[in-house]
Design a protein around this motif. Structure first.
Motif, short mmCIF file in Angstrom:
data_model
loop_
_atom_site.label_atom_id
_atom_site.label_comp_id
_atom_site.label_asym_id
_atom_site.label_seq_id
_atom_site.Cartn_x
_atom_site.Cartn_y
_atom_site.Cartn_z
N SER A 192 0.84 -1.21 0.00
CA SER A 192 0.00 0.00 0.00
C SER A 192 0.87 1.25 0.00
O SER A 192 0.55 2.24 -0.66
CB SER A 192 -0.92 0.02 1.22
OG SER A 192 -1.85 -1.05 1.15
N GLN A 206 -7.49 0.60 -0.19
CA GLN A 206 -7.74 -0.56 0.66
C GLN A 206 -8.66 -0.16 1.81
O GLN A 206 -9.67 -0.81 2.06
CB GLN A 206 -6.40 -1.06 1.22
CG GLN A 206 -6.51 -2.17 2.22
CD GLN A 206 -5.13 -2.66 2.67
OE1 GLN A 206 -4.13 -1.95 2.55
NE2 GLN A 206 -5.08 -3.87 3.18
N ASP A 214 -6.32 -1.78 -4.55
CA ASP A 214 -5.69 -2.30 -3.34
C ASP A 214 -6.73 -3.15 -2.59
O ASP A 214 -7.61 -2.62 -1.92
CB ASP A 214 -5.18 -1.15 -2.47
CG ASP A 214 -4.20 -1.60 -1.40
OD1 ASP A 214 -4.09 -2.83 -1.18
OD2 ASP A 214 -3.54 -0.74 -0.80
N GLY A 272 -2.88 -2.62 6.60
CA GLY A 272 -4.26 -3.08 6.71
C GLY A 272 -4.38 -4.41 7.45
O GLY A 272 -5.19 -4.57 8.36
#
Ligand SMILES: Nc1ncnc2c1ncn2[C@@H]1O[C@H](COP(=O)(O)OP(=O)(O)OP(=O)(O)O)[C@@H](O)[C@H]1O
Ligand SMILES: [Mg+2]
Length: 506
Positions: free
Chosen positions: A50, A92, A172, A405
Motif C-alpha cells: 500500500s 484498501q 488495493d 491493513g
C-alpha cells in the motif's frame, strides 16, 4: 531495461525509498507496468504494497527514487497531481466522506478546479449515473454514502476510478467485501480497462484471484523488491516462497480437537425481521461451528443479534442453560461473548490510539467496577498477542492508523481474544490477512476451541470453513438450511445448500 521492453511500459518506479519513524517501509523498490497488463503486487502484511501505491498516487512523498509515466520522469506532490498524470488508486481502507452523496464523493477535491466555472450537478450526476449503471449497482448518484453497506462503498470507490480517464488504475484489495456477483462485475471492468490499454496494478492476498486475472506478479518482502514472475509460468508455492521466504508448512497445522463439552449456546427459532428467520442451532464448549453462505445470507446479522447489536423479532437464546436477552454489546461482553466484527475499521478500532490500548480497551471498560489493570500488565497482554498473531508494529506505542491493513485486523482479533471470552464469534477472520498468518489464525482458532471456548466462525471462503470447523451451518437467504458434520460434508453439499438447491433446500 532495453528499449523494446520499454515500448509497452506505461509506468516505471525506480529505487523508491520511504521511511516512517522506526520503519523502512520501502527500501529501493523497482516496479514496471505495461499497457493493458494486470500486474499483481504481493507480499505479507506490512511488506510495503500500500505504501508503494500511495507514493505512486501522490499521497506520500518518497525519500528517494524516481517515477516515470509514459517515459517521462514526474513528481507527484499531491493526489490531484497524480490524477492529472492518469493515476487512480482504489483504496484498501475506504476513504469516503460519509455525509456526502455518491457523486459528491466521486468528484471530491476536484470541484473547485472544474472547467465549468460552476458546478453543474445535473451533468455530474448523469455521468456518475451512467457509470453506476455499468456497475450494475442498486443505488444512484444522489444516495448518501452513509446509507451504503461496505461492499457498496467499495463499488463507489471503483466508480470513482472509472469516472476519470486513467492510464494506470491501482486496486488495493478491492474484493475484500464484494459478493461473487460483484466480483464478476469487477473482473469484467478490469478486462475492459485492459482492452483500452490501461495498466492495472492489483493487490490481493487471494491466490485464486491472482492466478485468474494477472499477467505478472511482483513480490515485496519487508520493503524490498523480490522480483517479478510471469503468472502463466509459476505456481502458488513459488509465489508463497518468494513472499515469506519458505514454503507453507501445512504439517504444522494444529488439528487439536477435543470431545465437545456442555452446550454453551442454544439458539431457538431466532428471527430478525427480514434479515433472517427461524434460525436454530446449538454450540458446545470446545467446538467450532462454521457459518458458510454468500455475502448477504444473514450470517453477520445473526452474529450482531447474538451480540446485542440488533434486537431479535422472535426466538430465544440460552447461554449455559440460562435464558438470556442480550440488549447491548456491553451486556454481551459481561456474559462472556466476544465478536470480532466484519468491518473492523468502522467497528473494531480506535485509529488514533496506540496498539496496546486498542488491545486492552475492552478490559478497561470491563474494569470500571473492578481492579485497575496496570500499564505494565497491559504491555504484557499486548506482547502476548503481538507474538501470537505476528503483529508487525515498531512498538506498542505505534498508532494503529500507521499499521498496514492486515496488521490492523490482527489488532482487532487480539483485542477480543484478550478478554478471554467463553463464546467467541469471528466474522471473516482472515479477510486481508496474508497466507502465512492466515494459517496461524486458523491454528489459533482450533487451539482456542481445544482450550474450551465455543467458537463461531463466519466465512465466505470454503477452504477456511472446512479447515477450522467441526460442524458447518449453511445459510441461504436468511435461513439456516442445514448443519453438516465437517468429516462427511463435501464441497458440492455446501455449494448446493448455500445456493438453495439440492436435497436440503427449504
Ligand atoms: N503513515 C504511516 N506511518 C508510519 N508507518 C507506516 C505508515 N504507513 C505504513 N507504515 C508502515 O509501513 C510498513 C508497510 O505498510 P503497508 O501498509 O505498505 O503494508 P502492506 O504491504 O500494504 O500490508 P497489508 O497486506 O497488511 O495491507 C508497515 O510496517 C507499516 O506499519
Ligand atoms: Mg495494504
Amino acid at each position: 531495461m532495453t528499449d523494446t521492453a520499454a515500448a509497452g511500459t506505461i509506468l516505471r518506479l525506480e529505487k523508491i525509498v520511504k521511511t516512517f519513524p522506526g520503519v523502512r517501509a520501502l527500501d529501493g523498490v523497482d516496479f514496471e507496468l505495461r499497457r493493458g497488463e494486470v500486474h499483481a503486487l504481493m507480499g505479507e502484511n506490512g511488506a510495503g504494497k500500500s505504501t508503494l501505491m500511495k507514493v505512486l498516487a501522490g499521497m506520500y512523498q518518497p525519500d528517494g527514487g524516481r517515477i516515470h509515466i509514459d517515459g517521462l520522469r514526474c513528481v507527484l506532490p499531491t493526489p490531484i497531481a497524480a490524477k492529472e498524470q492518469g493515476v487512480i488508486l482504489v483504496h484498501q481502507e475506504l476513504s469516503l466522506a460519509e455525509e456526502m452523496t455518491v457523486a459528491e464523493n466521486i468528484f471530491l477535491g476536484e470541484l473547485p478546479r472544474s472547467r465549468f466555472g460552476f458546478v453543474d450537478w445535473k451533468v455530474l450526476n448523469r455521468r456518475v449515473g451512467d457509470i453506476l449503471e455499468t456497475l450494475n449497482v442498486d443505488f444512484g448518484p444522489r444516495t448518501k454514502v452513509n446509507r451504503l453497506s461496505i461492499a457498496k462503498k467499495q463499488m463507489v470507490e471503483i466508480a470513482r476510478a472509472l469516472t476519470h480517464d486513467a492510464k494506470v488504475v491501482v486496486f488495493d484489495e478491492p474484493t475484500a467485501s464484494l459478493t461473487d456477483a460483484e466480483k464478476t462485475v469487477l473482473f469484467d471492468i478490469i478486462g475492459d480497462l485492459q482492452e483500452r490499454g490501461v495498466g492495472i496494478v492489483y493487490i490481493s492476498h487471494r491466490m485464486e484471484e491472482i492466478f485468474r486475472i494477472s499477467d505478472r506478479i511482483s513480490i515485496l518482502r519487508d520493503g524490498s523488491y523480490r522480483g517479478t514472475l510471469v503468472t502463466a509460468e509459476t505456481d502458488e508455492d513459488e509465489v508463497t516462497r518468494a513472499m515469506i521466504g519458505r514454503s507453507l508448512d501445512l504439517s504444522r497445522t494444529s488439528d487439536a480437537r477435543v470431545a465437545p463439552g456442555e452446550v454453551r449456546l442454544a439458539v431457538r427459532d431466532l428471527s430478525c425481521g427480514k434479515l433472517f428467520r427461524d434460525v436454530s442451532f446449538e454450540l458446545r464448549a470446545g467446538e467450532v461451528l462454521g457459518f458458510y453462505g454468500l455475502i448477504g445470507a444473514g450470517r453477520t446479522e445473526i452474529a450482531e443479534t447474538l451480540f446485542g447489536l440488533r434486537r431479535p423479532s422472535a426466538g430465544t437464546v440460552h447461554l449455559d442453560g440460562e435464558a438470556v436477552r442480550i440488549g447491548s454489546p456491553a451486556e454481551a461482553i459481561a456474559r462472556g461473548l466476544s465478536l470480532v466484527p466484519e468491518s473492523r475499521k468502522e467497528q473494531g478500532l480506535v485509529l488514533g490510539m496506540n496498539c496496546r490500548d486498542n488491545i486492552t480497551l475492552p478490559q478497561i471498560d470491563r474494569m470500571t467496577s473492578g481492579p485497575f489493570i496496570s500499564g505494565a500488565r497491559e504491555v504484557e497482554i499486548y506482547d502476548k498477542y503481538q507474538a501470537r498473531l505476528e503483529i508487525k508494529a515498531p512498538s506498542w506505542r505505534t498508532m494503529v492508523k500507521n499499521l498496514s491493513g492486515g496488521n490492523q485486523q490482527k489488532i482487532v482479533i487480539g483485542k477480543w481474544l484478550s478478554m478471554a471470552p467463553r463464546v467467541l464469534i469471528v466474522d471473516e477472520p482472515t479477510r486481508g490477512i496474508d497466507v502465512g498468518s492466515k494459517s496461524e489464525i486458523h491454528n489459533l482458532i482450533r487451539e482456542l476451541a481445544a482450550s474450551g471456548l465455543a467458537v463461531i466462525v463466519i466465512s465466505s471462503e470454503m477452504p477456511e470453513v472446512l479447515r477450522v470447523s467441526d460442524r458447518i451451518a449453511a445459510m441461504h437467504e436468511g435461513r439456516l438450511v442445514t448443519v453438516f458434520e465437517r468429516d462427511v460434508v463435501t464441497e458440492d453439499d455446501l455449494i448446493q445448500a448455500i445456493s438453495g438447491i439440492g436435497e436440503h433446500a427449504a
